[in-house]
Design a protein around this motif. Structure first.
Motif, mmCIF file in Angstrom:
data_model
loop_
_atom_site.group_PDB
_atom_site.id
_atom_site.type_symbol
_atom_site.label_atom_id
_atom_site.label_comp_id
_atom_site.label_asym_id
_atom_site.label_seq_id
_atom_site.Cartn_x
_atom_site.Cartn_y
_atom_site.Cartn_z
ATOM 1 N N PRO A 72 0.305 -1.445 -0.296
ATOM 2 C CA PRO A 72 0.197 0.188 0.143
ATOM 3 C C PRO A 72 1.057 0.970 0.115
ATOM 4 N N GLU A 73 1.612 0.947 0.780
ATOM 5 C CA GLU A 73 2.501 2.557 0.573
ATOM 6 C C GLU A 73 3.168 2.884 -1.182
ATOM 7 N N GLU A 74 3.820 1.535 -1.230
ATOM 8 C CA GLU A 74 4.582 1.626 -2.966
ATOM 9 C C GLU A 74 3.358 2.318 -2.841
ATOM 10 N N VAL A 75 1.947 1.755 -3.587
ATOM 11 C CA VAL A 75 1.180 2.488 -4.059
ATOM 12 C C VAL A 75 0.373 3.408 -4.335
ATOM 13 N N ALA A 76 0.834 4.365 -2.716
ATOM 14 C CA ALA A 76 0.186 5.517 -2.431
ATOM 15 C C ALA A 76 1.497 6.822 -2.991
ATOM 16 N N ARG A 77 2.928 6.170 -3.038
ATOM 17 C CA ARG A 77 3.755 7.161 -3.601
ATOM 18 C C ARG A 77 4.167 7.125 -4.988
ATOM 19 N N ARG A 78 3.421 5.841 -5.462
ATOM 20 C CA ARG A 78 3.565 6.307 -6.997
ATOM 21 C C ARG A 78 2.106 7.008 -7.324
ATOM 22 N N ALA A 79 1.396 7.157 -6.923
ATOM 23 C CA ALA A 79 0.133 7.639 -6.922
ATOM 24 C C ALA A 79 0.030 9.535 -7.210
ATOM 25 N N GLN A 80 1.249 9.505 -5.845
ATOM 26 C CA GLN A 80 1.909 10.859 -5.726
ATOM 27 C C GLN A 80 2.146 11.786 -6.755
ATOM 28 N N ALA A 81 3.424 10.484 -7.370
ATOM 29 C CA ALA A 81 4.080 10.555 -8.057
ATOM 30 C C ALA A 81 3.322 10.804 -9.830
ATOM 31 N N LEU A 82 2.560 9.833 -10.331
ATOM 32 C CA LEU A 82 1.272 10.366 -11.242
ATOM 33 C C LEU A 82 0.417 11.564 -11.000
ATOM 34 N N THR A 83 0.414 11.717 -10.096
ATOM 35 C CA THR A 83 -0.720 13.365 -10.029
ATOM 36 C C THR A 83 0.136 14.408 -9.772
ATOM 37 N N ARG A 84 1.311 14.183 -10.070
ATOM 38 C CA ARG A 84 2.023 15.335 -10.500
ATOM 39 C C ARG A 84 2.771 15.773 -11.933
ATOM 40 N N GLU A 85 2.756 14.053 -12.024
ATOM 41 C CA GLU A 85 3.607 14.289 -13.634
ATOM 42 C C GLU A 85 2.282 14.586 -14.409
ATOM 43 N N LEU A 86 0.632 13.681 -14.593
ATOM 44 C CA LEU A 86 -0.353 14.052 -15.196
ATOM 45 C C LEU A 86 -0.465 15.677 -14.627
ATOM 46 N N GLY A 87 -1.103 16.325 -13.990
ATOM 47 C CA GLY A 87 -1.384 17.143 -13.207
ATOM 48 C C GLY A 87 -3.126 16.947 -12.832
#
Length: 641
Positions: A72-87
């Protein structure tokens, strides 16, 4: 209603073949393949996925999303990264896996799968969208590759790279390294190569190693080097080079060819270690050995060593010459050495060696050798035993000196002294007798001055007669003409007798002589001795101790046991024996200074005679001295009860 017409078999068979093909691909794939519907519910879970994650397909298909086996922690970090990347916001759930796939974008990522047993597996996961023929989103498919082995291989590769880095750093610190092309032109040279050669890297690159050629080696040397490396083999050797400033230096060089696929050398790697100090030390050692060999030849003296564990014997070149042999013409052995001795000398040398090894007695003996041409020579042999901590002998080292000429000169001197002494003793005895008659009044009462002169003459005649007798005794011992009546006798009674015989002399000098108490077993301990000669040794040592003791001093005598030997010690106070005199104290006519004979009397032969007598009875004699205390001692082998 009539039944529907049957489907065309031509259309059914390709569809069946296509489904079977897809199933075969899924089942046979080495990677885990997992597909979901658009909401993330798992629809496909191939056998590779079962093996990787530990779940059976029926446990997950239609029941859960891939979140089951994600951190879950790894999934949360990826979601944050995608939020920044995709806007735009990306929820930390299934959308974190498929957000980019929805847009038709590739999204390979490293993830961590959580297996059913709780263990973690690193994977490379690639997710893509599944669309219908009309382009509608039908689901998603993820293909996961197990990175466990790849991670381990990468870690091992990283470790090897670190080790290679450390190795290179170590080699750069210790060795001169250079790389040349196939034509021998330098491509690289490390800092140590530059430092030792005196050239900068820019001066070396593009040059050949001829830039440091000293001219020491012939062309054939370098031809052999090149023939070896061009044949694809490693060459190793020592090379003498010349630095930029002219300084000569030596290197231990290893040159390895690096080969292409066809086996041809493309480059050459050279590792060189500076051995200049070693070569200079070797040259100095050779010069020292040559100087030693010349000195040994002049002195007719050679050195030897004996390994008692292996029996290996080493001889210097001079020993071969002393034995009338060509240096290095054979391998020396103890048996070959003994074979060169007359039979009676073999017995004496063997016994001396045995006592040195078993009783720690000094190994010093004069004996004869027979050369191959039959010539007899006389040698002096000395050695020292080296022992381990427990006392077991390990090896011996020693010297052999040819003393044939010296013995011949000594014999002539002894014969001359003996002849003169014999010729002097007869008239001296008559003179001494006449002086005794005059002193006794046979010619009437002598005037006072005449009486003093006669007394002085009588005293000097006594001293001269003692000297002559000592010279004759020593000459007999050294030539082996003195008879010895050897018997097994207890030493304690002989010590008591010697003290009693010397009592009057000691009392006259106000010196007391005492024999320390000895245990009962020592009072009966025996040695093989000549009674008269042993009393002569006692007398010499005791009279010296009394003579050099201040009035009121005590001379102490002790009988001790030292291993398998009996030891007699005579200790006195008084002055220390001067260090410069100690090496010659047992020589003939040896006295600490010229005043000793006048102040204390004596001929300077007593200790020399004592030493000769003790050694003829199988013992050895020595002393220790310090301010206020001097101890003379001798040891004799004890006879077993």
């Amino acid at each position: 209603m009539p039944p529907p017409p049957p489907e065309d078999p031509a259309r059914i068979e390709p569809a069946l073949d296509e489904a079977a093909l897809r199933r075969a691909i899924l089942d046979g794939a080495a990677h885990a393949i997992i597909s979901t519907d658009p909401q993330g519910i798992i629809r496909t879970f191939n056998p590779a996925a079962e093996r990787l994650l530990g779940y059976r397909a029926e446990e997950v298909v239609g029941r859960t999303t891939p979140a089951l086996f994600h951190d879950p922690e790894e999934v949360a970090r990826r979601a944050q990264a995608l939020t920044r990347e995709l806007g735009r916001p990306v929820a930390p759930g299934f959308e974190a896996f498929v957000a980019k796939a929805r847009l038709g974008l590739a999204d390979p990522q490293e993830w961590t799968y959580l297996r059913r047993d709780g263990t973690r597996v690193p994977v490379a996961l690639s997710v893509s969208a599944i669309r219908s023929a009309e382009g509608a989103l039908a689901g998603f498919m993820g293909i996961a590759e197990d990175l466990t082995r790849a991670k381990a291989d990468r870690a091992e590769a990283d470790r090897l790279l670190r080790d290679l880095g450390h190795l290179k750093a170590a080699l750069d610190a210790a060795a001169m390294i250079s790389v040349t092309d196939a034509g021998g032109r330098i491509l690289e040279a490390n800092p140590l190569f530059c430092a030792l050669s005196g050239y900068g890297a820019a001066e070396l690159v593009g040059q050949s190693h001829r830039i440091v050629n000293s001219g020491h080696h012939p062309p054939a040397f370098f031809k052999e080097l090149w023939d070896t490396v061009l044949a694809g083999r490693v060459w190793r050797g020592e090379i003498r080079n010349r630095a930029k400033g002219g300084r000569l230096y030596w290197v231990d060089a290893t040159i390895a060819p690096l080969l292409d696929r066809q086996g041809w050398p493309t480059t050459f790697l050279s590792l060189q270690f500076d051995i200049t100090a070693r070569k200079e030390a070797e040259a100095a050692l050779r010069a020292s050995e040559e100087s030693l060999a010349r000195a040994q030849a002049v002195a007719h003296l050679g050195n030897w060593d004996l390994d008692l564990a292996t029996g290996h014997v080493g001889w210097s070149a001079e020993i071969y010459r002393i034995f009338g042999q060509t240096p290095g013409s054979f391998t020396p052995t103890y048996e070959r050495f003994m074979a060169a001795l007359p039979p009676e000398d073999q017995v004496r040398v063997g016994e001396a060696l045995r006592r040195s090894l078993e009783e720690d007695a000094p190994y010093r003996i004069e004996h004869r050798i027979l050369r191959p041409d039959g010539e007899e020579r006389v040698v002096l042999e000395q050695g020292e035993v080296f022992r381990e901590a427990g006392g077991r002998p390990l090896s011996m080292v020693g010297i052999v000196q040819d003393i044939t000429e010296r013995k011949a000169v000594d014999r002539l001197k002894r014969e001359f002294v003996s002849t003169v002494s014999h010729e002097l003793r007869t008239p001296l005895t008559a003179i001494k007798g006449s002086l005794g008659l005059l002193s006794g009044g046979v010619a009437g009462e002598l005037p006072g001055l005449a009486k003093e002169l006669v007394a002085t003459a009588q005293k000097n005649a006594d001293r001269l007669l003692i000297l002559i007798n000592d010279i004759l005794d020593l000459e007999k011992v050294e030539t082996g003409r003195m008879a010895f009546d050897l018997r097994d006798l207890p030493l304690h009674p002989l010590l008591l007798q010697a003290l009693e015989d010397l009592g009057g002399y000691a009392q006259g000098l106000e010196v007391a002589c005492e024999l320390d108490p000895a245990p009962a077993d020592l009072r009966t301990a025996r040695a093989t001795v000549d009674e008269g000669r042993l009393l002569q040794v006692f007398g010499n040592l005791l009279s010296n101790a009394v003579k050099f003791s201040p009035p009121g001093e005590r001379v102490r005598v002790r009988l001790l046991r030292a291993g398998r030997r009996l030891r007699v010690e005579v200790e006195n106070g008084g002055p220390e024996i001067p260090p410069p005199f100690r090496e010659r104290i047992f020589h003939k006519f040896a006295q600490a200074d010229g005043s000793d004979s006048r102040q204390r009397g004596g001929t300077g032969l007593g200790l020399s005679i004592a030493k000769a007598l003790v050694e003829r009875m199988g013992g050895h004699i020595g002393f220790t001295s310090e301010p206020g205390r001097t101890v003379f001692f001798f040891e004799l082998p004890e006879v077993a009860p």
